[in-house]
Design a protein around this motif. Structure first.
Motif, PDB file in Angstrom:
ATOM      1  N   THR A  10       0.815  -1.217   0.000  1.00 58.26           N
ATOM      2  CA  THR A  10       0.000   0.000   0.000  1.00 58.26           C
ATOM      3  C   THR A  10       0.850   1.270   0.000  1.00 58.26           C
ATOM      4  O   THR A  10       0.322   2.350   0.225  1.00 58.26           O
ATOM      5  CB  THR A  10      -0.902   0.020   1.245  1.00 58.26           C
ATOM      6  OG1 THR A  10      -0.072  -0.066   2.403  1.00 58.26           O
ATOM      7  CG2 THR A  10      -1.903  -1.124   1.230  1.00 58.26           C
ATOM      8  N   TYR A  11       2.151   1.130  -0.218  1.00 62.45           N
ATOM      9  CA  TYR A  11       3.119   2.222  -0.234  1.00 62.45           C
ATOM     10  C   TYR A  11       3.362   2.843   1.137  1.00 62.45           C
ATOM     11  O   TYR A  11       3.939   3.903   1.231  1.00 62.45           O
ATOM     12  CB  TYR A  11       2.720   3.315  -1.239  1.00 62.45           C
ATOM     13  CG  TYR A  11       2.923   2.898  -2.671  1.00 62.45           C
ATOM     14  CD1 TYR A  11       4.129   3.155  -3.305  1.00 62.45           C
ATOM     15  CD2 TYR A  11       1.934   2.239  -3.373  1.00 62.45           C
ATOM     16  CE1 TYR A  11       4.331   2.768  -4.618  1.00 62.45           C
ATOM     17  CE2 TYR A  11       2.127   1.841  -4.687  1.00 62.45           C
ATOM     18  CZ  TYR A  11       3.332   2.102  -5.303  1.00 62.45           C
ATOM     19  OH  TYR A  11       3.535   1.713  -6.595  1.00 62.45           O
ATOM     20  N   GLU A  12       2.945   2.203   2.206  1.00 65.77           N
ATOM     21  CA  GLU A  12       3.271   2.725   3.531  1.00 65.77           C
ATOM     22  C   GLU A  12       4.659   2.207   3.911  1.00 65.77           C
ATOM     23  O   GLU A  12       4.987   1.051   3.661  1.00 65.77           O
ATOM     24  CB  GLU A  12       2.202   2.332   4.558  1.00 65.77           C
ATOM     25  CG  GLU A  12       2.601   1.258   5.505  1.00 65.77           C
ATOM     26  CD  GLU A  12       1.512   0.844   6.470  1.00 65.77           C
ATOM     27  OE1 GLU A  12       1.400   1.462   7.539  1.00 65.77           O
ATOM     28  OE2 GLU A  12       0.810  -0.122   6.153  1.00 65.77           O
ATOM     29  N   LYS A  30       9.340 -10.896  -5.017  1.00 66.65           N
ATOM     30  CA  LYS A  30       8.515 -10.603  -3.849  1.00 66.65           C
ATOM     31  C   LYS A  30       8.342  -9.097  -3.685  1.00 66.65           C
ATOM     32  O   LYS A  30       7.509  -8.643  -2.923  1.00 66.65           O
ATOM     33  CB  LYS A  30       9.134 -11.203  -2.593  1.00 66.65           C
ATOM     34  CG  LYS A  30       9.137 -12.719  -2.620  1.00 66.65           C
ATOM     35  CD  LYS A  30       9.761 -13.286  -1.375  1.00 66.65           C
ATOM     36  CE  LYS A  30       9.809 -14.785  -1.438  1.00 66.65           C
ATOM     37  NZ  LYS A  30       8.595 -15.428  -1.009  1.00 66.65           N
ATOM     38  N   ALA A  31       9.170  -8.337  -4.409  1.00 65.16           N
ATOM     39  CA  ALA A  31       9.121  -6.878  -4.337  1.00 65.16           C
ATOM     40  C   ALA A  31       9.479  -6.311  -5.707  1.00 65.16           C
ATOM     41  O   ALA A  31      10.067  -7.008  -6.543  1.00 65.16           O
ATOM     42  CB  ALA A  31      10.096  -6.360  -3.280  1.00 65.16           C
ATOM     43  N   GLU A  32       9.105  -5.047  -5.900  1.00 58.48           N
ATOM     44  CA  GLU A  32       9.461  -4.355  -7.134  1.00 58.48           C
ATOM     45  C   GLU A  32      10.200  -3.077  -6.780  1.00 58.48           C
ATOM     46  O   GLU A  32      10.016  -2.519  -5.693  1.00 58.48           O
ATOM     47  CB  GLU A  32       8.212  -4.030  -7.961  1.00 58.48           C
ATOM     48  CG  GLU A  32       7.280  -3.017  -7.299  1.00 58.48           C
ATOM     49  CD  GLU A  32       6.045  -2.710  -8.122  1.00 58.48           C
ATOM     50  OE1 GLU A  32       5.871  -3.270  -9.214  1.00 58.48           O
ATOM     51  OE2 GLU A  32       5.241  -1.893  -7.638  1.00 58.48           O
ATOM     52  N   ILE A  33      11.026  -2.616  -7.696  1.00 56.92           N
ATOM     53  CA  ILE A  33      11.772  -1.385  -7.477  1.00 56.92           C
ATOM     54  C   ILE A  33      10.863  -0.206  -7.785  1.00 56.92           C
ATOM     55  O   ILE A  33      10.283  -0.127  -8.859  1.00 56.92           O
ATOM     56  CB  ILE A  33      13.040  -1.334  -8.353  1.00 56.92           C
ATOM     57  CG1 ILE A  33      13.978  -2.492  -7.984  1.00 56.92           C
ATOM     58  CG2 ILE A  33      13.749   0.005  -8.195  1.00 56.92           C
ATOM     59  CD1 ILE A  33      15.191  -2.618  -8.885  1.00 56.92           C
ATOM     60  N   VAL A  34      10.737   0.707  -6.821  1.00 55.85           N
ATOM     61  CA  VAL A  34       9.922   1.908  -6.993  1.00 55.85           C
ATOM     62  C   VAL A  34      10.813   3.063  -7.453  1.00 55.85           C
ATOM     63  O   VAL A  34      10.436   3.827  -8.334  1.00 55.85           O
ATOM     64  CB  VAL A  34       9.191   2.269  -5.683  1.00 55.85           C
ATOM     65  CG1 VAL A  34       8.416   3.553  -5.822  1.00 55.85           C
ATOM     66  CG2 VAL A  34       8.269   1.134  -5.266  1.00 55.85           C
ATOM     67  N   ARG A  60       2.965  -8.226  -2.066  1.00 58.19           N
ATOM     68  CA  ARG A  60       1.852  -8.695  -1.233  1.00 58.19           C
ATOM     69  C   ARG A  60       1.811  -7.864   0.041  1.00 58.19           C
ATOM     70  O   ARG A  60       2.847  -7.527   0.605  1.00 58.19           O
ATOM     71  CB  ARG A  60       2.034 -10.170  -0.868  1.00 58.19           C
ATOM     72  CG  ARG A  60       1.913 -11.063  -2.100  1.00 58.19           C
ATOM     73  CD  ARG A  60       2.003 -12.505  -1.734  1.00 58.19           C
ATOM     74  NE  ARG A  60       0.905 -12.837  -0.835  1.00 58.19           N
ATOM     75  CZ  ARG A  60       0.661 -14.066  -0.400  1.00 58.19           C
ATOM     76  NH1 ARG A  60       1.430 -15.053  -0.771  1.00 58.19           N
ATOM     77  NH2 ARG A  60      -0.333 -14.307   0.416  1.00 58.19           N
ATOM     78  N   TYR A  61       0.616  -7.563   0.514  1.00 57.30           N
ATOM     79  CA  TYR A  61       0.430  -6.757   1.725  1.00 57.30           C
ATOM     80  C   TYR A  61       0.884  -7.538   2.948  1.00 57.30           C
ATOM     81  O   TYR A  61       0.582  -8.720   3.099  1.00 57.30           O
ATOM     82  CB  TYR A  61      -1.048  -6.372   1.865  1.00 57.30           C
ATOM     83  CG  TYR A  61      -1.328  -5.547   3.090  1.00 57.30           C
ATOM     84  CD1 TYR A  61      -1.013  -4.196   3.126  1.00 57.30           C
ATOM     85  CD2 TYR A  61      -1.894  -6.117   4.227  1.00 57.30           C
ATOM     86  CE1 TYR A  61      -1.252  -3.424   4.246  1.00 57.30           C
ATOM     87  CE2 TYR A  61      -2.140  -5.353   5.358  1.00 57.30           C
ATOM     88  CZ  TYR A  61      -1.821  -4.017   5.352  1.00 57.30           C
ATOM     89  OH  TYR A  61      -2.063  -3.262   6.470  1.00 57.30           O
ATOM     90  N   VAL A  62       1.614  -6.873   3.836  1.00 54.39           N
ATOM     91  CA  VAL A  62       2.043  -7.456   5.105  1.00 54.39           C
ATOM     92  C   VAL A  62       1.335  -6.701   6.218  1.00 54.39           C
ATOM     93  O   VAL A  62       1.464  -5.478   6.316  1.00 54.39           O
ATOM     94  CB  VAL A  62       3.581  -7.338   5.279  1.00 54.39           C
ATOM     95  CG1 VAL A  62       4.010  -7.838   6.647  1.00 54.39           C
ATOM     96  CG2 VAL A  62       4.296  -8.083   4.189  1.00 54.39           C
ATOM     97  N   ARG A  63       0.567  -7.435   7.022  1.00 54.72           N
ATOM     98  CA  ARG A  63      -0.161  -6.804   8.121  1.00 54.72           C
ATOM     99  C   ARG A  63       0.801  -6.504   9.262  1.00 54.72           C
ATOM    100  O   ARG A  63       1.554  -7.363   9.702  1.00 54.72           O
ATOM    101  CB  ARG A  63      -1.266  -7.743   8.602  1.00 54.72           C
ATOM    102  CG  ARG A  63      -2.194  -7.126   9.611  1.00 54.72           C
ATOM    103  CD  ARG A  63      -3.246  -8.171  10.013  1.00 54.72           C
ATOM    104  NE  ARG A  63      -3.749  -8.046  11.361  1.00 54.72           N
ATOM    105  CZ  ARG A  63      -3.081  -7.997  12.493  1.00 54.72           C
ATOM    106  NH1 ARG A  63      -1.789  -8.015  12.485  1.00 54.72           N
ATOM    107  NH2 ARG A  63      -3.674  -7.913  13.656  1.00 54.72           N
ATOM    108  N   ILE A  64       0.778  -5.273   9.735  1.00 54.65           N
ATOM    109  CA  ILE A  64       1.631  -4.841  10.835  1.00 54.65           C
ATOM    110  C   ILE A  64       0.769  -4.732  12.086  1.00 54.65           C
ATOM    111  O   ILE A  64      -0.254  -4.048  12.067  1.00 54.65           O
ATOM    112  CB  ILE A  64       2.271  -3.460  10.534  1.00 54.65           C
ATOM    113  CG1 ILE A  64       3.052  -3.502   9.227  1.00 54.65           C
ATOM    114  CG2 ILE A  64       3.156  -3.010  11.682  1.00 54.65           C
ATOM    115  CD1 ILE A  64       4.185  -4.483   9.201  1.00 54.65           C
ATOM    116  N   PRO A  65       1.154  -5.406  13.173  1.00 53.21           N
ATOM    117  CA  PRO A  65       0.355  -5.306  14.393  1.00 53.21           C
ATOM    118  C   PRO A  65       0.286  -3.863  14.885  1.00 53.21           C
ATOM    119  O   PRO A  65       1.290  -3.149  14.858  1.00 53.21           O
ATOM    120  CB  PRO A  65       1.078  -6.189  15.410  1.00 53.21           C
ATOM    121  CG  PRO A  65       2.200  -6.829  14.694  1.00 53.21           C
ATOM    122  CD  PRO A  65       2.324  -6.233  13.331  1.00 53.21           C
TER     123      PRO A  65
END
Length: 169
Positions: A10-12, A30-34, A60-65
């Protein structure tokens, strides 16, 4: 060691990674270069050429507690006070308890400030009223997700600024 900013899907901003780990995430898809590094440097292997990343984004979105309160660490306190002494404004090297612990003060955000060594020694275990000192700004708990990225705004790559800018209060 060269650091790369890692963004969630989500770009956070999430954290920073060593360059090697960032390239591994990109190569494993697993990631792309922005953003590429402004120097235009490239990394070469026998079969692949990759532009050196400055910012990468997970696919893929990673949920952060959710954390209710930012942990009080030396790095976080110095960042909150902008590496400046709360008493005189010079460069801070130490942490001072406004109400000394010897007098019942707690080790909390609201009672800790960054301090230069001379001011910290001058204050010792006295209260501000005893010295006639005043704090220009009352110490407070920092708020917001950007506090996970302690030091980025201060020490980070200028290309990271759009992603780590502190939200307006």
């Amino acid at each position: 060691m060269r650091q790369v900013l890692l963004l969630n899907a989500t770009y956070e901003p999430l954290t920073t990674l060593p360059l090697r780990r960032a390239v591994c995430l990109v190569l494993r898809e697993k990631a792309e270069i922005v953003h590429h590094d402004i120097s235009g440097a490239r990394l070469h292997s026998a079969t692949v050429v990759v532009e050196m990343p400055s910012v990468i984004r997970l696919l893929r979105y990673v949920r952060i507690p959710y954390r209710q309160r930012v942990p009080l660490t030396r790095a976080a306190l110095m960042r909150r006070d902008n590496y400046r002494c709360a008493y005189c404004g010079r460069r801070a090297e130490t942490i001072d308890h406004v109400i000394p612990r010897s007098r019942g003060g707690k080790h909390l955000w609201e009672n800790c400030v960054a301090s230069c060594t001379p001011c910290n020694h001058r204050k010792a275990d006295k209260l501000l009223e005893e010295l006639g000192w005043q704090l220009p700004v009352a110490p407070a708990v920092p708020r917001g997700a950007h506090w996970r990225l302690i030091g980025l705004v201060h020490d980070g790559d200028p290309q990271w600024a759009p992603y780590v800018s502190e939200p307006a209060a």
